[in-house]
Design a protein around this motif. Structure first.
Motif, PDB file in Angstrom:
ATOM      1  N   UNK A 134      20.715  24.345  86.323  1.00  0.00           N
ATOM      2  CA  UNK A 134      21.981  23.668  85.998  1.00  0.00           C
ATOM      3  C   UNK A 134      22.707  24.403  84.881  1.00  0.00           C
ATOM      4  N   UNK A 135      22.818  25.706  85.022  1.00  0.00           N
ATOM      5  CA  UNK A 135      23.508  26.505  84.015  1.00  0.00           C
ATOM      6  C   UNK A 135      25.003  26.180  83.998  1.00  0.00           C
ATOM      7  N   UNK A 136      25.643  26.551  82.890  1.00  0.00           N
ATOM      8  CA  UNK A 136      27.090  26.416  82.766  1.00  0.00           C
ATOM      9  C   UNK A 136      27.598  27.544  81.892  1.00  0.00           C
ATOM     10  N   UNK A 137      28.881  27.868  82.064  1.00  0.00           N
ATOM     11  CA  UNK A 137      29.474  28.965  81.306  1.00  0.00           C
ATOM     12  C   UNK A 137      30.839  28.545  80.792  1.00  0.00           C
ATOM     13  N   UNK A 138      31.134  28.977  79.569  1.00  0.00           N
ATOM     14  CA  UNK A 138      32.418  28.706  78.930  1.00  0.00           C
ATOM     15  C   UNK A 138      32.994  30.039  78.465  1.00  0.00           C
ATOM     16  N   UNK A 139      34.256  30.275  78.749  1.00  0.00           N
ATOM     17  CA  UNK A 139      34.941  31.484  78.299  1.00  0.00           C
ATOM     18  C   UNK A 139      35.571  31.246  76.939  1.00  0.00           C
ATOM     19  N   UNK A 140      35.452  32.243  76.070  1.00  0.00           N
ATOM     20  CA  UNK A 140      36.124  32.165  74.775  1.00  0.00           C
ATOM     21  C   UNK A 140      36.785  33.505  74.498  1.00  0.00           C
ATOM     22  N   UNK A 141      38.056  33.491  74.197  1.00  0.00           N
ATOM     23  CA  UNK A 141      38.793  34.735  73.972  1.00  0.00           C
ATOM     24  C   UNK A 141      38.754  35.135  72.507  1.00  0.00           C
ATOM     25  N   UNK A 142      37.567  35.579  72.119  1.00  0.00           N
ATOM     26  CA  UNK A 142      37.327  36.086  70.768  1.00  0.00           C
ATOM     27  C   UNK A 142      36.354  37.241  70.865  1.00  0.00           C
ATOM     28  N   UNK A 143      36.416  38.187  69.927  1.00  0.00           N
ATOM     29  CA  UNK A 143      35.462  39.296  69.953  1.00  0.00           C
ATOM     30  C   UNK A 143      34.023  38.794  69.909  1.00  0.00           C
ATOM     31  N   UNK A 144      33.167  39.467  70.642  1.00  0.00           N
ATOM     32  CA  UNK A 144      31.757  39.094  70.733  1.00  0.00           C
ATOM     33  C   UNK A 144      31.127  38.887  69.364  1.00  0.00           C
ATOM     34  N   UNK A 145      31.356  39.812  68.445  1.00  0.00           N
ATOM     35  CA  UNK A 145      30.718  39.752  67.121  1.00  0.00           C
ATOM     36  C   UNK A 145      31.177  38.545  66.300  1.00  0.00           C
ATOM     37  N   UNK A 146      32.334  38.003  66.651  1.00  0.00           N
ATOM     38  CA  UNK A 146      32.877  36.882  65.887  1.00  0.00           C
ATOM     39  C   UNK A 146      32.512  35.524  66.480  1.00  0.00           C
TER      40      UNK A 146
END
Length: 237
Positions: free
Chosen positions: A126-138
């Motif tokens: 039951x995985x889920x994914x959320x997109x976030x528009x920020x640099x990976x390191x931040x």
């Protein structure tokens, strides 16, 4: 250049002839400069199905689809799905985290048994994914459980516009594909842990540009971090 019959044929032309723009911190002489942070796992040149081809005249290849492969973050295991026996053994299990599917393995799914078009459909994950528009390191914290539950992201692939959830842009006018900068994916994994993922390139050697029509692809560069203590702390600085 051969005639482009549809959008996926356009993607083929792109993947054999043009560039994915990779991370902005690449430096000449070191294609992976800046990716290592001491915590994340960096995957270099993960080979997809390099024998597949969407073209009519790809040298040394037969026109056919691309075999799906599964990938497990914990031990970097790659699991190929080449026949019905492989499907029966692996797809409906919790033994994988993401699946690479579609043309040049560019369409990526998390392991979600409830979605009918997911490779793991009918399974218990039951995985889920959320997109976030920020640099990976931040990106320092996983999404809330409410945000994961509300997410409608089912596939990460071609982003047709700015609001789409894919990991790359592609122009039908210029035949140019570009990895989307400063885009990170937060994942609630099948084992309940939290992770962040950055998809960087699909060409061998992680080149900033491709100048050779036969440049090897798909060979994925990506990095991810899994928080093994079960918390949502994803700080990799």
């Amino acid at each position: 250049m051969r005639t482009i019959k549809n959008n996926y044929k356009s993607l083929f032309v792109l993947l054999v002839s043009l560039a994915i723009t990779s991370c902005s911190n690449n430096e000449e002489g070191d294609a992976w400069a800046g990716l290592e942070d001491g915590k994340s796992t960096v995957i270099r040149d993960l080979a997809g199905d390099t024998n597949g081809s969407m073209g009519e005249e790809a040298e040394g290849k037969t026109k056919r689809g691309f075999d799906t492969f599964l990938f497990r973050f914990s031990d970097k295991k790659q699991i190929w799905i080449r026949n019905a026996a492989d499907s029966a053994q692996y797809l409906k299990t919790k033994d994988w985290d993401i699946a690479f599917t579609g043309p040049y393995n560019s369409e990526i799914y998390v392991n979600k048994g409830s979605y009918q078009f997911n490779p793991g459909y009918g399974g218990t994950a039951s995985s889920a994914v959320v997109r976030i528009d920020r640099p990976y390191a931040e990106v320092n914290t996983a999404a809330s459980d409410e945000d994961f539950a509300a997410s409608e992201i089912n596939k990460i692939g071609w982003a047709f516009n700015d609001s789409a959830d894919g990991w790359f842009f592609y122009s039908l006018d210029t035949h140019l594909m570009m990895a989307i900068k400063n885009r990170t994916y937060l994942i609630h994994l099948p084992d309940g842990k939290y992770a962040k993922l950055e998809l960087i390139n699909a060409y061998q050697g992680n080149p900033p540009t491709v100048t050779n029509l036969n440049w090897p692809a798909p060979y994925f560069t990506l990095r991810y971090y899994v928080q093994n203590d079960g918390s949502k702390n994803l700080n990799t600085k």
